[in-house]
Design an enzyme around this catalytic site. Structure first.
Site, PDB file in Angstrom:
ATOM      1  N   ARG A  75       1.194  -5.229  -5.122  1.00 20.31           N
ATOM      2  CA  ARG A  75       1.436  -6.396  -4.261  1.00 20.31           C
ATOM      3  C   ARG A  75       1.622  -7.552  -5.239  1.00 20.31           C
ATOM      4  NH1 ARG A  75      -2.895  -3.713  -1.100  1.00 20.31           N
ATOM      5  NH2 ARG A  75      -1.902  -2.884   0.767  1.00 20.31           N
ATOM      6  N   GLY A  98       0.839  -1.208   0.000  1.00 22.04           N
ATOM      7  CA  GLY A  98       0.000   0.000   0.000  1.00 22.04           C
ATOM      8  C   GLY A  98       0.867   1.248   0.000  1.00 22.04           C
ATOM      9  N   ASP A 142       2.537  -0.455  11.695  1.00 24.55           N
ATOM     10  CA  ASP A 142       2.489  -1.786  12.317  1.00 24.55           C
ATOM     11  C   ASP A 142       3.791  -2.570  12.165  1.00 24.55           C
ATOM     12  OD1 ASP A 142       2.301  -2.113   9.599  1.00 24.55           O
ATOM     13  OD2 ASP A 142       0.651  -3.550   9.649  1.00 24.55           O
ATOM     14  N   ASP A 145      -0.054   2.239   8.413  1.00 24.31           N
ATOM     15  CA  ASP A 145      -0.554   1.457   9.551  1.00 24.31           C
ATOM     16  C   ASP A 145       0.323   1.535  10.803  1.00 24.31           C
ATOM     17  OD1 ASP A 145      -2.505   0.590   7.751  1.00 24.31           O
ATOM     18  OD2 ASP A 145      -1.360  -1.193   7.186  1.00 24.31           O
ATOM     19  N   THR A 174       4.391   2.708   5.535  1.00 26.58           N
ATOM     20  CA  THR A 174       2.996   2.256   5.620  1.00 26.58           C
ATOM     21  C   THR A 174       2.233   3.168   6.577  1.00 26.58           C
ATOM     22  OG1 THR A 174       1.510   0.563   6.513  1.00 26.58           O
ATOM     23  CG2 THR A 174       3.755   0.481   7.307  1.00 26.58           C
ATOM     24  N   ARG A 185     -24.981   7.725  12.529  1.00 23.75           N
ATOM     25  CA  ARG A 185     -24.540   7.578  11.149  1.00 23.75           C
ATOM     26  C   ARG A 185     -23.180   6.887  11.130  1.00 23.75           C
ATOM     27  NH1 ARG A 185     -29.042   8.906  10.406  1.00 23.75           N
ATOM     28  NH2 ARG A 185     -29.873  10.629   9.145  1.00 23.75           N
ATOM     29  N   ARG A 189      -5.189  -1.978   8.926  1.00 29.33           N
ATOM     30  CA  ARG A 189      -5.085  -3.434   8.716  1.00 29.33           C
ATOM     31  C   ARG A 189      -5.404  -4.145  10.031  1.00 29.33           C
ATOM     32  NH1 ARG A 189      -2.925  -5.905   4.293  1.00 29.33           N
ATOM     33  NH2 ARG A 189      -1.901  -4.018   3.627  1.00 29.33           N
ATOM     34  N   ARG A 203      13.341  10.081  -3.271  1.00 30.51           N
ATOM     35  CA  ARG A 203      14.193  11.231  -3.602  1.00 30.51           C
ATOM     36  C   ARG A 203      15.523  11.160  -2.844  1.00 30.51           C
ATOM     37  NH1 ARG A 203      14.560  15.965  -0.668  1.00 30.51           N
ATOM     38  NH2 ARG A 203      15.152  17.884  -1.786  1.00 30.51           N
ATOM     39  N   GLY A 256       5.894  -2.130   3.639  1.00 34.37           N
ATOM     40  CA  GLY A 256       5.560  -2.666   4.962  1.00 34.37           C
ATOM     41  C   GLY A 256       6.117  -4.068   5.164  1.00 34.37           C
ATOM     42  N   ASP A 257       5.547  -4.771   6.131  1.00 31.99           N
ATOM     43  CA  ASP A 257       6.021  -6.111   6.504  1.00 31.99           C
ATOM     44  C   ASP A 257       6.089  -7.078   5.326  1.00 31.99           C
ATOM     45  OD1 ASP A 257       6.741  -6.083   9.085  1.00 31.99           O
ATOM     46  OD2 ASP A 257       4.819  -6.771   9.890  1.00 31.99           O
ATOM     47  N   GLN A 271      -7.645   8.248   3.389  1.00 33.12           N
ATOM     48  CA  GLN A 271      -6.600   8.236   4.423  1.00 33.12           C
ATOM     49  C   GLN A 271      -5.200   8.002   3.859  1.00 33.12           C
ATOM     50  OE1 GLN A 271      -8.275   5.771   8.040  1.00 33.12           O
ATOM     51  NE2 GLN A 271      -9.356   5.176   6.199  1.00 33.12           N
TER      52      GLN A 271
END
Ligand code: F6P
Length: 321
Positions: free
Chosen positions: A72, A11, A129, A127, A125, A245, A171, A21, A102-103, A253
């Site tokens: 991916r 992602g 995480d 996340d 990422t 709502r 995630r 850069r 990420g991971d 995001q």
């Protein structure tokens, strides 16, 4: 070291461009040729490269997304795909690869390293995480984007005496939800790391604050808890009488101009990654801990565990009432 490659994978995250850069500029300044790999590991398999120079990364420090595109790669997860990628690296004289992701991307970097192509991972990422880091590129921008969106939702929630149930990304992790929940003064924050009951942690909490004359509510739900926020909003409405709502913030995001923090950290990490490769150090993950940039063995980094800060969770619980 004469030639390195840089790719973004998984992602996308705001600040990835700033990292690209820094990698390109650091390498060029040190006489190293840089190939930009298009669309992550797929590009590495197919030899989809762009030769980068100082000017090919001009005016990207402020841009979200990734100029190298991301993917991916299912093919790279196969033995054959991996072999092809190694062959391509040898063919183009690539002696090191900087992997921003990420991971999942780091697992690819580990596998490539095991096959003799030194890789350095940079955590990118939203996340946050990645266990060896207390910060990942894109997290700060995303947190601020969520805060801005929830502030907007709060305006209308307040005008109508409503409850807004808002799902945020992350995630399987609750870092975005917990921190945005605090920043937005959410009445309840539901994250996968901490067990909860809707009745006790949402309904009773709302009823208690209703008795103190509170009339509008923000509930933040991490996507990782796997709840249907529309159903949750309906349940809240029927049990508390507060019109409710649901909003799923979704991919808003992930985009947008990176914050100053993401630009600075991405620049530092990109520079650090190239310095590692220049010193013949591969199989590492660049990490950030307490604003310091350091590095870990990829294998070790992938085996580390990261937990939610309970103190932070308790602060949220005590204050948002
Ligand atoms: O890892 C980043 C992330 O945005 C997660 O928060 C989310 O679960 C996932 O990617 C969404 O992936 P996609 O863009 O493939 O829908």
């Amino acid at each position: 070291m004469k030639t390195i490659a840089v790719l973004t994978s998984g992602g996308d995250a705001p600040g990835m461009n700033a990292a690209v850069r820094a990698v390109v500029r650091t390498a060029c300044e040190n006489g190293i040729k840089v190939l930009g790999v298009v669309r992550g590991y797929n590009g590495l398999i197919n030899g989809d490269f762009i030769e980068m120079d100082l000017r090919s990364v001009s005016d990207i420090i402020n841009r979200g997304g990734t100029i190298l595109y991301s993917a991916r790669s299912a093919e790279f997860a196969t033995e054959e795909g991996m072999r092809k990628a190694v062959r391509t690296c040898r063919e183009y004289g690539i002696e090191g690869v900087v992997v921003i992701g990420g991971d999942g991307s780091f697992r690819g970097a580990r596998d490539l390293s095991e096959r003799g192509i030194p890789c350095v991972g940079i955590p990118g990422t939203i996340d946050n995480d990645i266990a060896c880091c207390d910060y990942t590129i894109g997290y700060d921008t995303c947190l601020n984007t969520i805060m801005e969106m929830v502030d907007r939702i709060r305006d209308t929630t307040e005008s109508h005496d409503r409850c807004s149930v808002i799902e945020v990304m992350g995630r399987r992790a609750g870092f975005l939800a917990l921190n945005s929940g605090i920043a937005c003064g959410a009445t309840a924050i539901l994250i996968p790391e901490i067990p909860f009951e809707i009745e006790k942690h949402v309904i009773e909490r709302m009823k208690r604050t209703q008795r103190t004359d509170k009339k509008h509510f923000i509930i933040i739900v991490a996507e990782g808890v796997g709840l249907d926020v529309k159903q949750l909003a309906a349940e809240i409405q029927s049990k508390t009488g507060v019109e409710s709502r649901a909003t799923i913030l979704g991919h808003t995001q992930r985009g947008g101009y990176p914050t100053a923090k993401d630009r600075v950290m991405a620049t530092r990490m990109g520079n650090y990654a190239v310095k590692l490769l220049m010193n013949d150090i591969g199989n590492r993950v660049v990490a950030a801990q307490k604003e310091e940039v350091l590095d870990f063995d990829i294998f070790e980094a992938l085996n580390m565990k990261k937990s939610v800060d309970m103190e932070l969770y308790n602060v949220a619980h005590e204050v948002s009432i």
